[in-house]
Design a protein around this motif. Structure first.
Motif, short mmCIF file in Angstrom:
data_model
loop_
_atom_site.label_atom_id
_atom_site.label_comp_id
_atom_site.label_asym_id
_atom_site.label_seq_id
_atom_site.Cartn_x
_atom_site.Cartn_y
_atom_site.Cartn_z
N MET A 1 18.30 27.92 29.81
CA MET A 1 17.45 27.09 28.96
C MET A 1 16.79 25.98 29.77
N LEU A 2 17.56 25.33 30.63
CA LEU A 2 16.99 24.28 31.48
C LEU A 2 15.99 24.85 32.48
N ILE A 3 16.27 26.05 32.98
CA ILE A 3 15.34 26.68 33.91
C ILE A 3 14.01 26.96 33.22
N SER A 4 14.08 27.47 31.99
CA SER A 4 12.86 27.74 31.23
C SER A 4 12.07 26.46 30.98
N THR A 5 12.77 25.38 30.66
CA THR A 5 12.10 24.10 30.43
C THR A 5 11.43 23.60 31.70
N ASN A 6 12.11 23.71 32.82
CA ASN A 6 11.53 23.25 34.09
C ASN A 6 10.32 24.09 34.49
N ILE A 7 10.41 25.39 34.25
CA ILE A 7 9.27 26.26 34.59
C ILE A 7 8.05 25.89 33.76
N ARG A 8 8.27 25.65 32.46
CA ARG A 8 7.14 25.27 31.61
C ARG A 8 6.54 23.93 32.03
N SER A 9 7.39 23.01 32.44
CA SER A 9 6.88 21.71 32.90
C SER A 9 6.04 21.86 34.16
N ILE A 10 6.52 22.69 35.09
CA ILE A 10 5.78 22.89 36.34
C ILE A 10 4.45 23.58 36.09
N LEU A 11 4.48 24.64 35.26
CA LEU A 11 3.24 25.35 34.95
C LEU A 11 2.26 24.46 34.20
N GLY A 12 2.79 23.63 33.31
CA GLY A 12 1.92 22.72 32.58
C GLY A 12 1.30 21.67 33.49
N ASP A 13 2.07 21.18 34.45
CA ASP A 13 1.53 20.18 35.38
C ASP A 13 0.51 20.79 36.33
N LEU A 14 0.77 22.01 36.79
CA LEU A 14 -0.11 22.62 37.78
C LEU A 14 -1.37 23.21 37.16
N TYR A 15 -1.20 23.90 36.03
CA TYR A 15 -2.33 24.65 35.46
C TYR A 15 -2.74 24.14 34.08
N ASN A 16 -2.12 23.05 33.64
CA ASN A 16 -2.45 22.44 32.35
C ASN A 16 -2.30 23.45 31.20
N GLN A 17 -1.27 24.27 31.26
CA GLN A 17 -1.01 25.24 30.21
C GLN A 17 -0.30 24.57 29.04
N SER A 18 -0.58 25.07 27.85
CA SER A 18 0.08 24.58 26.65
C SER A 18 1.06 25.64 26.15
N PHE A 19 2.26 25.21 25.82
CA PHE A 19 3.29 26.12 25.33
C PHE A 19 3.68 25.81 23.90
N ASP A 20 2.77 25.17 23.18
CA ASP A 20 3.03 24.80 21.80
C ASP A 20 3.04 26.05 20.92
N SER A 21 4.20 26.42 20.43
CA SER A 21 4.33 27.62 19.60
C SER A 21 5.62 27.53 18.79
N SER A 22 5.78 28.48 17.89
CA SER A 22 7.01 28.52 17.09
C SER A 22 8.22 28.81 17.97
N TRP A 23 8.03 29.65 18.98
CA TRP A 23 9.12 29.94 19.91
C TRP A 23 9.54 28.69 20.67
N CYS A 24 8.57 27.85 21.01
CA CYS A 24 8.88 26.60 21.71
C CYS A 24 9.73 25.69 20.83
N ILE A 25 9.36 25.58 19.55
CA ILE A 25 10.15 24.75 18.62
C ILE A 25 11.55 25.33 18.47
N PHE A 26 11.63 26.65 18.36
CA PHE A 26 12.93 27.30 18.24
C PHE A 26 13.80 27.03 19.47
N SER A 27 13.20 27.11 20.65
CA SER A 27 13.95 26.86 21.88
C SER A 27 14.43 25.41 21.95
N GLY A 28 13.66 24.49 21.37
CA GLY A 28 14.10 23.09 21.34
C GLY A 28 15.34 22.89 20.50
#
Length: 252
Positions: A1-28
């Motif tokens: 779970m922490l690895i997934s969070t870190n990967i999303r943070s890195i991808l968001g910082d580098l490529y400005n990707q958005s991961f806003d979705s129902s799956w994201c809320i569920f993972s939270g």
């Protein structure tokens, strides 16, 4: 779970990707449940020591089946409580600056509710168990036999270690709580609030996994036996090789 969070943070910082979705809320929400269950493992350990010392006559509470079923019951109860409390408060949201979903620290009712359910409640349970065990041992005085006293002292020591470990985890959360209180006072959110808060959480989860291993004597003995086996095996092979060489030399 922490690895997934870190990967999303890195991808968001580098490529400005958005991961806003129902799956994201569920993972939270799932991350909160898993974190709560991690703390509950220590509560189960302390509860087992409580039964062994104070309620040693209750054999059913010392059965292996109970401690196999107990985590499943706890995860159901914890999930229901978290969802019941946090969903009306919109406790888990997408953090656009951090690119993952979690309980936002600017939602004070939500983050405080999550902290009470996930951390403070297990900590209070462990503290209550430790106090109860300590009082019981002092009340017993010299009534118990030497063997029982030694077992009780060992169980009390393990419970004390669990309490110390969880207390240290509380100390790791002080930087995040400081920033939260600064937000309450000033009304300004620190841009790195979530990441500063999550660093101690990552450290604590890693530390909890290691601490859980060494706080359970059975697991500790298994690890030590594995290390001993790996150490002894090469020595035995070397000894066999030496003996065989001596036999060959003797026959010649």
């Amino acid at each position: 779970m922490l690895i997934s969070t870190n990967i999303r943070s890195i991808l968001g910082d580098l490529y400005n990707q958005s991961f806003d979705s129902s799956w994201c809320i569920f993972s939270g929400y799932l991350a909160l449940v898993l974190l709560g269950m991690l703390y509950m493992t220590f509560v189960n350990q302390a509860f087992y020591r409580l039964i062994r010392i104070v309620y040693s006559q209750s054999r059913w509470f010392q059965s292996v089946k109970l401690y196999i079923i107990l985590p499943f019951i706890e995860i159901i109860i914890l999930t229901v409580i978290l969802l019941t409390v946090l969903i009306p408060l919109n406790g888990v949201t997408y953090l656009p600056n951090d690119h993952f979903c979690y309980a936002t620290f600017i939602n004070i009712p939500g983050i405080l509710s999550a902290a009470v359910i996930v951390y403070i409640s297990p900590f209070c349970c462990i503290l209550f168990i430790y106090i109860h065990i300590t009082r019981f041992i002092h009340q017993q005085g010299n009534i118990q036999t030497l063997v029982v006293k030694q077992r009780q002292s060992r169980d009390l020591l393990i419970t004390r270690r669990i309490l110390i470990i969880v207390s240290l985890l509380f100390i790791l959360g002080i930087p995040a709580m400081t920033l939260v209180f600064m937000f309450i006072i000033t009304g300004e959110e620190h841009p790195l609030l979530a990441r500063i808060a999550f660093f101690p959480v990552s450290v604590s989860q890693t530390g909890l996994s290691v601490a859980l291993l060494f706080s359970i004597p059975q697991l500790k003995n298994i690890v030590q036996n594995l290390r001993t086996t790996k150490t002894v095996t090469p020595v035995n092979r070397a000894m066999r090789g030496t003996i065989q060489m001596r036999k060959i030399t003797g026959t010649q």
